[in-house]
Design an enzyme around this catalytic site. Structure first.
Site, PDB file in Angstrom:
ATOM      1  N   ARG A 175       5.847  -3.713   6.087  1.00 46.99           N
ATOM      2  CA  ARG A 175       4.323  -3.345   6.074  1.00 46.99           C
ATOM      3  C   ARG A 175       3.542  -3.717   4.898  1.00 46.99           C
ATOM      4  NH1 ARG A 175       4.077   2.643   4.657  1.00 46.99           N
ATOM      5  NH2 ARG A 175       4.957   2.973   6.736  1.00 46.99           N
ATOM      6  N   GLY A 218       9.555   2.656  -1.377  1.00 45.54           N
ATOM      7  CA  GLY A 218       9.051   4.291  -1.940  1.00 45.54           C
ATOM      8  C   GLY A 218       7.152   3.251  -1.898  1.00 45.54           C
ATOM      9  N   GLU A 219       7.465   2.349  -1.696  1.00 48.22           N
ATOM     10  CA  GLU A 219       5.949   2.051  -2.138  1.00 48.22           C
ATOM     11  C   GLU A 219       4.685   2.163  -2.429  1.00 48.22           C
ATOM     12  OE1 GLU A 219       3.268  -2.754  -1.467  1.00 48.22           O
ATOM     13  OE2 GLU A 219       5.504  -2.506  -0.132  1.00 48.22           O
ATOM     14  N   ARG A 260       3.979   5.417  -2.213  1.00 50.36           N
ATOM     15  CA  ARG A 260       3.950   6.460  -4.052  1.00 50.36           C
ATOM     16  C   ARG A 260       4.213   5.771  -4.942  1.00 50.36           C
ATOM     17  NH1 ARG A 260       9.882   7.691  -3.094  1.00 50.36           N
ATOM     18  NH2 ARG A 260       9.891   6.748  -0.673  1.00 50.36           N
TER      19      ARG A 260
END
Length: 303
Positions: A51, A90-91, A93
């Site tokens: 992503r 968790g990028e 977050r």
């Protein structure tokens, strides 16, 4: 200092995602993972992260939630040279935490070899025949949330034994109320029974009654289906508090409820034809989790 992944870990990761009770790799997790508070400046994104674009509005919403409630779920990182860490999961977050002005962030820290060992343990356990459905669901979700594996990826690891739709249906079992999870893990109800309990999402009383009837009366799955149909028919006959705005559920609200893990209904104005979508949450933690999930859904829609 090394810290075990017991209650402290569970308090940061939703029990729906990783409950030690149903995590067959909990012992391996203890050996390869540390839960630490890291300087956010020592963490870098994974350059191979598929992503590339993150919805700014969703990140801003998540950042506001983090400011108010704190980070509800730690990110997962691996150790790099020079005291640095690379994000595994968790990028969003991580980015939202930077926007929120956090100097440190909670992270599950693993070495690269530890990450690989845990992934292998999860996949190997999924090929066992003695796992109960909730243990299987937890393993699926752990691969999805902590290893960035899609449901298609997980299906491929199952060597064609499970279709993507089957994995998705198994994951939904984690949305069962606690009493139904207990009954399922004990073998008092079957996975087929559990799916009928899920069909009554949003009606805790009916769900409780169904589970009790299955256990006490030995109801078959087909009989449970008939109970669900009757319960929904009876519910549709109940008088509404406001005749002008009928509260109801649809295939869409049920699907949204399954994705969010919260009761969802809608009101339809009998006079004007308009209405509202209602998402129910019990506390600040559920609200924060909802904000994050909505952000994730929005981000996926942008891809």
């Amino acid at each position: 200092m090394k810290r075990g992944l017991g209650k402290g870990f569970d308090s940061l990761i939703s029990s729906e995602i990783i409950a030690n009770e149903f995590d067959v790799t909990a012992n391996t997790e203890e050996k390869v993972s540390d839960l630490r508070s890291l300087n956010i400046g020592d963490i870098e994104p994974n350059p191979d992260q598929p992503r590339r674009e993150f919805d700014e509005a969703a990140l801003s919403l998540l950042a506001s939630s983090i400011k108010k409630h704190g980070l509800m779920q730690p990110i997962v990182v691996t150790v790099k040279a020079g005291g640095k860490y690379q994000i595994v999961a968790g990028e969003r977050r991580y980015r939202a935490s930077k926007i929120a002005g956090l100097k440190t962030i909670k992270a599950v820290v693993r070495t690269v070899s530890g990450q690989q060992k845990l992934e292998l343990a999860l996949i190997e356990n999924l090929h066992r025949e003695d796992l109960n459905p909730l243990e299987t669901a937890t393993a699926y979700l752990k691969l999805k949330e902590q290893f960035n594996m899609s449901l298609d990826d997980i299906a491929q690891e199952m060597r064609g034994q499970k279709a993507t739709s089957s994995i998705s249906n198994t994951l939904r079992l984690l949305q069962l109320p606690d009493f139904a999870k207990t009954a399922l893990s004990k073998g008092e109800i079957s996975e087929g029974h559990a799916r009928q309990v899920l069909a009554l999402a949003g009606d805790g009383v009916a769900q409780k009654n169904l589970v009790e009837k299955i256990i006490k009366e030995g109801m078959s799955v087909r009989e449970a289906e008939r109970f669900v149909v009757a319960a929904k028919r009876e519910d549709s006959k109940k008088p509404q508090i406001k005749q002008a705005a009928k509260i109801t559920t649809t295939d869409f609200t049920r699907e949204l409820s399954n994705k969010l893990g919260l009761p969802v209904s809608q009101t339809i104005s009998t006079k004007k034809g308009g209405g509202r979508i209602i998402i129910e949450f019990k506390n600040a933690e559920e609200l924060s989790a909802l904000e994050e999930k909505l952000g994730q859904l929005n981000s996926r829609a942008q891809v």
